[in-house]
Design a protein around this motif. Structure first.
Motif, PDB file in Angstrom:
ATOM      1  N   LYS A 187       0.841  -1.183   0.000  1.00  0.00           N
ATOM      2  CA  LYS A 187       0.000   0.000   0.000  1.00  0.00           C
ATOM      3  C   LYS A 187       0.882   1.241   0.000  1.00  0.00           C
ATOM      4  CE  LYS A 187      -3.818   2.168   2.529  1.00  0.00           C
ATOM      5  NZ  LYS A 187      -4.711   2.058   3.714  1.00  0.00           N
ATOM      6  N   SER A 188       0.463   2.251  -0.728  1.00  0.00           N
ATOM      7  CA  SER A 188       1.255   3.478  -0.845  1.00  0.00           C
ATOM      8  C   SER A 188       1.564   4.063   0.530  1.00  0.00           C
ATOM      9  CB  SER A 188       0.484   4.514  -1.682  1.00  0.00           C
ATOM     10  OG  SER A 188       1.193   5.719  -1.772  1.00  0.00           O
ATOM     11  N   GLY A 189       2.831   4.377   0.746  1.00  0.00           N
ATOM     12  CA  GLY A 189       3.246   5.000   2.002  1.00  0.00           C
ATOM     13  C   GLY A 189       3.549   4.029   3.115  1.00  0.00           C
ATOM     14  N   VAL A 190       3.381   2.730   2.882  1.00  0.00           N
ATOM     15  CA  VAL A 190       3.623   1.729   3.925  1.00  0.00           C
ATOM     16  C   VAL A 190       4.934   1.008   3.651  1.00  0.00           C
ATOM     17  CG1 VAL A 190       2.810  -0.414   4.994  1.00  0.00           C
ATOM     18  CG2 VAL A 190       1.173   1.384   4.387  1.00  0.00           C
ATOM     19  N   THR A 191       5.850   1.049   4.628  1.00  0.00           N
ATOM     20  CA  THR A 191       7.094   0.277   4.525  1.00  0.00           C
ATOM     21  C   THR A 191       7.216  -0.756   5.634  1.00  0.00           C
ATOM     22  OG1 THR A 191       8.377   1.887   5.820  1.00  0.00           O
ATOM     23  CG2 THR A 191       8.273   2.236   3.437  1.00  0.00           C
ATOM     24  N   ARG A 192       6.447  -0.607   6.711  1.00  0.00           N
ATOM     25  CA  ARG A 192       6.445  -1.573   7.810  1.00  0.00           C
ATOM     26  C   ARG A 192       4.998  -1.854   8.216  1.00  0.00           C
ATOM     27  NH1 ARG A 192      10.960  -1.928   6.506  1.00  0.00           N
ATOM     28  NH2 ARG A 192      12.879  -2.067   7.752  1.00  0.00           N
ATOM     29  N   ARG A 193       4.717  -3.127   8.455  1.00  0.00           N
ATOM     30  CA  ARG A 193       3.379  -3.551   8.882  1.00  0.00           C
ATOM     31  C   ARG A 193       3.529  -4.641   9.931  1.00  0.00           C
ATOM     32  NH1 ARG A 193      -1.498  -3.467   6.017  1.00  0.00           N
ATOM     33  NH2 ARG A 193      -0.291  -2.849   4.161  1.00  0.00           N
ATOM     34  N   ALA A 194       2.701  -4.590  10.949  1.00  0.00           N
ATOM     35  CA  ALA A 194       2.591  -5.684  11.912  1.00  0.00           C
ATOM     36  C   ALA A 194       1.197  -6.271  11.773  1.00  0.00           C
ATOM     37  CB  ALA A 194       2.821  -5.193  13.338  1.00  0.00           C
ATOM     38  N   SER A 195       1.134  -7.590  11.563  1.00  0.00           N
ATOM     39  CA  SER A 195      -0.145  -8.291  11.467  1.00  0.00           C
ATOM     40  C   SER A 195      -0.235  -9.270  12.629  1.00  0.00           C
ATOM     41  CB  SER A 195      -0.255  -9.032  10.129  1.00  0.00           C
ATOM     42  OG  SER A 195      -0.266  -8.115   9.051  1.00  0.00           O
ATOM     43  N   VAL A 196      -1.235  -9.073  13.464  1.00  0.00           N
ATOM     44  CA  VAL A 196      -1.411  -9.861  14.684  1.00  0.00           C
ATOM     45  C   VAL A 196      -2.605 -10.776  14.469  1.00  0.00           C
ATOM     46  CG1 VAL A 196      -1.825  -9.752  17.171  1.00  0.00           C
ATOM     47  CG2 VAL A 196      -0.416  -7.998  16.055  1.00  0.00           C
ATOM     48  N   LEU A 197      -2.353 -12.071  14.313  1.00  0.00           N
ATOM     49  CA  LEU A 197      -3.376 -13.033  13.945  1.00  0.00           C
ATOM     50  C   LEU A 197      -3.697 -13.968  15.099  1.00  0.00           C
ATOM     51  CD1 LEU A 197      -1.977 -14.071  10.439  1.00  0.00           C
ATOM     52  CD2 LEU A 197      -3.431 -12.104  11.009  1.00  0.00           C
ATOM     53  N   ARG A 198      -4.892 -14.523  15.057  1.00  0.00           N
ATOM     54  CA  ARG A 198      -5.316 -15.554  15.998  1.00  0.00           C
ATOM     55  C   ARG A 198      -5.801 -16.756  15.196  1.00  0.00           C
ATOM     56  NH1 ARG A 198      -2.863 -12.731  18.765  1.00  0.00           N
ATOM     57  NH2 ARG A 198      -3.495 -11.453  20.554  1.00  0.00           N
ATOM     58  N   SER A 199      -5.670 -17.934  15.785  1.00  0.00           N
ATOM     59  CA  SER A 199      -6.081 -19.151  15.095  1.00  0.00           C
ATOM     60  C   SER A 199      -7.581 -19.203  14.829  1.00  0.00           C
ATOM     61  CB  SER A 199      -5.668 -20.387  15.908  1.00  0.00           C
ATOM     62  OG  SER A 199      -4.257 -20.514  15.939  1.00  0.00           O
ATOM     63  N   ASP A 200      -8.351 -18.395  15.555  1.00  0.00           N
ATOM     64  CA  ASP A 200      -9.801 -18.381  15.328  1.00  0.00           C
ATOM     65  C   ASP A 200     -10.195 -17.501  14.141  1.00  0.00           C
ATOM     66  OD1 ASP A 200      -9.484 -15.793  16.262  1.00  0.00           O
ATOM     67  OD2 ASP A 200     -10.644 -16.068  18.094  1.00  0.00           O
TER      68      ASP A 200
END
Length: 387
Positions: free
Chosen positions: A234-247
């Motif tokens: 996505k424009s302007g994004v160089t770092r992302r944190a994705s916090v997932l759960r098994s549900d």
């Protein structure tokens, strides 16, 4: 190391005859207590086929939680261990919805399975003939071919890659020691839409990557990083944190968000952000989103008067200047007998500190020892809880 499967083994294991044999072996307990006796029974019943049958059953049992839907899959031990967890693969597949995707290191097909029904076209290739044969069994709807990841075989596809993170049996954080080497992979597919799964410990700043680095955690544990080329970010994004759960739930935060936080005295709570947020360098962005602030600009612990959903919060009972003597006295005052010790930014070994505290009480508490300004503070807290 596990059993060394051959193409002949894979052909047999995919047959109707083997399905009945696998069901029979799966009825054995195969625990530490019964393993020798069970293997003896299986050898008597199936002869030379026993090792392939037993290992397949054991690998399927190990994979059940990690890879939902894989009950009838074929694995090698290394391939199962290195396979992307199903929830993480499904998350990545959603970012590739509607695209033609070529997984150039498809192994036994975990990523291909997640892409099926999401991507417009699903293509997989691998240099390992046995793993590729297993992928054909596991994901029969994918188009598969044997190929070296460093020799492009498709055009106009999004290239997905997962360089092996082991070298000589050991995990490595050297990009050039991966298989195939990460610098070579990036060079070969330069200018293409590319997503590369990596170990989260790689030094991305020195990699020269001009796209997005996504750090992914699952159920509180950091699992991987993914490099997304500029065309997929996505424009302007160089770092992302994705916090997932098994549900299937989860949330994201990026460096496109505001990171302005106040400097204030510690609040009622100390907050331990998810590891993906910390690894992605988005602690301040997370703090700004939730109205928190930092204990100290150099450490990842945050503080505030409330705790965001789903993270560990430590309710502060008392803040003291850190010393062994004062901490011991303070814990005795709270009748503490069991303590969890967390340290950030201070040279203190919890394993050495704990016996020096001489705890004798009945209460369980947590102590956060952290750098605050030019000194070290100890925060005596209630045992942590996720809100």
């Amino acid at each position: 190391m596990g059993y060394d499967f051959t193409p002949s083994d894979v052909t047999y294991l995919g047959s109707d005859c083997a399905a009945e044999a696998l069901a029979e072996v799966d009825r054995l307990e195969l625990s530490t207590r019964t393993r020798l006796a069970d293997i003896g029974r299986a050898r008597t019943r199936f002869g030379d086929r026993m090792p392939a049958l037993v290992d397949t059953v054991l690998l399927r049992r190990k994979a059940a939680a990690k890879l939902p839907g894989s009950a009838n899959w074929l694995f090698t031990d290394d391939a199962m261990q290195q396979a992307t967890p199903g929830s993480v693969a499904a998350h990545r597949a959603q970012r590739l919805r509607g695209r033609d995707v070529h997984d150039v290191t498809c192994s036994i097909g975990a990523e291909l399975y997640a892409l099926t029904g999401v991507a417009a076209t699903v293509i997989g290739s691998d240099i390992d003939a046995v793993r590729l044969q297993m992928a054909r069994h596991n994901v029969p709807t994918a188009t598969l071919l044997r190929a070296d990841a460093l020799r492009p075989t498709t055009r106009g596809t999004v290239v997905l890659a997962d360089p092996a993170r082991r070298s000589g049996g050991r995990r490595t954080h050297d990009p050039a020691a991966l298989m195939p080497p990460l610098p070579d992979l990036l060079d070969v597919y330069r200018g293409r839409d590319l997503a590369v799964k990596c170990a989260p410990g790689l030094d991305f700043d020195n990699l020269g990557w001009d796209g997005e680095v996504e750090i992914v955690s699952l159920d509180g544990g950091v699992k991987e990083a993914c490099l997304w080329s500029a065309g997929l970010a996505k424009s302007g994004v160089t770092r992302r944190a994705s916090v997932l759960r098994s549900d299937g739930t989860g949330w994201e935060i990026t460096d496109a968000e505001d990171d302005t936080v106040e400097e204030k005295a510690p609040g009622r709570w100390i907050v331990d952000p998810d590891g993906a947020v910390v690894r992605a360098g988005l602690v301040r962005h997370y703090a700004a989103r939730h109205g928190l602030w930092q204990l100290d600009p150099r450490i990842a612990y945050l503080t505030g008067d409330s705790v965001p959903d789903g993270v560990r919060g430590f309710r502060v009972l008392e803040q003291i200047k850190y010393s062994d003597k004062l901490l011991r006295q303070t814990l005795a005052k709270y009748d503490c007998g069991v303590v969890e010790i967390l340290v950030r930014g201070v040279d203190v070994d919890p394993a050495l500190l704990r016996p020096r505290l001489k705890l004798k009480g009945a209460t369980s508490l947590s102590v956060v020892i952290a750098r605050t300004g030019r000194s070290a503070s100890a925060f005596v807290c209630e045992a942590p809880r996720a809100v």
